[in-house]
Design an enzyme around this catalytic site. Sequence first.
Site, PDB file in Angstrom:
ATOM      1  N   ASN A  45     -12.954 -30.084  -4.158  1.00 35.89           N
ATOM      2  CA  ASN A  45     -14.022 -29.603  -5.026  1.00 35.89           C
ATOM      3  C   ASN A  45     -15.151 -30.626  -5.050  1.00 35.89           C
ATOM      4  O   ASN A  45     -14.926 -31.832  -4.993  1.00 35.89           O
ATOM      5  CB  ASN A  45     -13.512 -29.264  -6.429  1.00 35.89           C
ATOM      6  CG  ASN A  45     -12.910 -30.405  -7.197  1.00 35.89           C
ATOM      7  OD1 ASN A  45     -12.248 -31.286  -6.646  1.00 35.89           O
ATOM      8  ND2 ASN A  45     -13.105 -30.402  -8.508  1.00 35.89           N
ATOM      9  N   GLU A  47     -18.374 -31.110  -7.399  1.00 42.63           N
ATOM     10  CA  GLU A  47     -19.110 -30.670  -8.573  1.00 42.63           C
ATOM     11  C   GLU A  47     -20.583 -31.048  -8.477  1.00 42.63           C
ATOM     12  O   GLU A  47     -20.977 -31.900  -7.679  1.00 42.63           O
ATOM     13  CB  GLU A  47     -18.499 -31.271  -9.844  1.00 42.63           C
ATOM     14  CG  GLU A  47     -17.127 -30.727 -10.139  1.00 42.63           C
ATOM     15  CD  GLU A  47     -16.536 -31.239 -11.429  1.00 42.63           C
ATOM     16  OE1 GLU A  47     -15.502 -30.689 -11.828  1.00 42.63           O
ATOM     17  OE2 GLU A  47     -17.079 -32.195 -12.031  1.00 42.63           O
ATOM     18  N   CYS A  56     -15.739 -25.082  -4.911  1.00 38.86           N
ATOM     19  CA  CYS A  56     -14.300 -25.232  -5.113  1.00 38.86           C
ATOM     20  C   CYS A  56     -13.623 -25.694  -3.825  1.00 38.86           C
ATOM     21  O   CYS A  56     -14.103 -25.434  -2.727  1.00 38.86           O
ATOM     22  CB  CYS A  56     -13.678 -23.909  -5.556  1.00 38.86           C
ATOM     23  SG  CYS A  56     -14.256 -23.321  -7.149  1.00 38.86           S
ATOM     24  N   GLU A  58     -10.882 -24.636  -2.412  1.00 37.54           N
ATOM     25  CA  GLU A  58     -10.418 -23.548  -1.561  1.00 37.54           C
ATOM     26  C   GLU A  58     -11.550 -23.008  -0.697  1.00 37.54           C
ATOM     27  O   GLU A  58     -11.375 -22.777   0.502  1.00 37.54           O
ATOM     28  CB  GLU A  58      -9.846 -22.404  -2.417  1.00 37.54           C
ATOM     29  CG  GLU A  58      -8.663 -22.805  -3.261  1.00 37.54           C
ATOM     30  CD  GLU A  58      -9.030 -23.275  -4.670  1.00 37.54           C
ATOM     31  OE1 GLU A  58      -8.235 -23.048  -5.586  1.00 37.54           O
ATOM     32  OE2 GLU A  58     -10.123 -23.873  -4.854  1.00 37.54           O
ATOM     33  N   CYS A  89      -9.611 -19.849  -8.630  1.00 35.05           N
ATOM     34  CA  CYS A  89     -10.510 -19.119  -9.527  1.00 35.05           C
ATOM     35  C   CYS A  89     -10.816 -17.750  -8.909  1.00 35.05           C
ATOM     36  O   CYS A  89     -10.457 -17.474  -7.762  1.00 35.05           O
ATOM     37  CB  CYS A  89     -11.784 -19.921  -9.775  1.00 35.05           C
ATOM     38  SG  CYS A  89     -12.941 -19.939  -8.375  1.00 35.05           S
ATOM     39  N   CYS A  92     -12.771 -17.849  -5.590  1.00 32.98           N
ATOM     40  CA  CYS A  92     -11.916 -18.295  -4.484  1.00 32.98           C
ATOM     41  C   CYS A  92     -10.933 -17.208  -4.076  1.00 32.98           C
ATOM     42  O   CYS A  92     -10.658 -17.029  -2.885  1.00 32.98           O
ATOM     43  CB  CYS A  92     -11.183 -19.576  -4.865  1.00 32.98           C
ATOM     44  SG  CYS A  92     -12.289 -21.004  -4.923  1.00 32.98           S
TER      45      CYS A  92
END
Length: 144
Positions: A45, A47, A56, A58, A89, A92
């Site tokens: 990830n 940010e 993310c 994934e 999430c 994803c």
Amino acid sequence: MQDPGIEKLVEKAMSVHRNSYAPYSNVHVAAAVEADDGTVYTGVNVENASYGLTICAERAAVAAMVAAGRRRIARVAIVADTPEPLPPCGACRQVLAEFGDPETLVVSVSTKTGRRRSWRLGELLPYAFTASHIEENRGSDAAP
């Protein structure tokens, strides 16, 4: 007995976990996706102060897979420094559905507790929006 292929995926995700950039949430996540040819791609990830721009793990791993010319996911491993294993999430899940299928295995591991959880992609996103939804309406005379 643990599946050696899943263990390899978890190890690959663990190997990049420390590279996660999560100064805002302090939740560090890494993922490894195995393409249908057995090649493994990783992501973390990343940010951003503008949260909507966060990437993310994934999706980062899937992007690496696609950049390498692969288009099918065989299975996925996620590791996170949370007490419980994190599921992907919603965004994803949808991206995984684009390149996987309902039987694609998704395994998540907590780096803090070692707890594991696994799902089939179809369990995580039972009504995925897929290319077939677009194709069945292509050429339709229906109004937009």
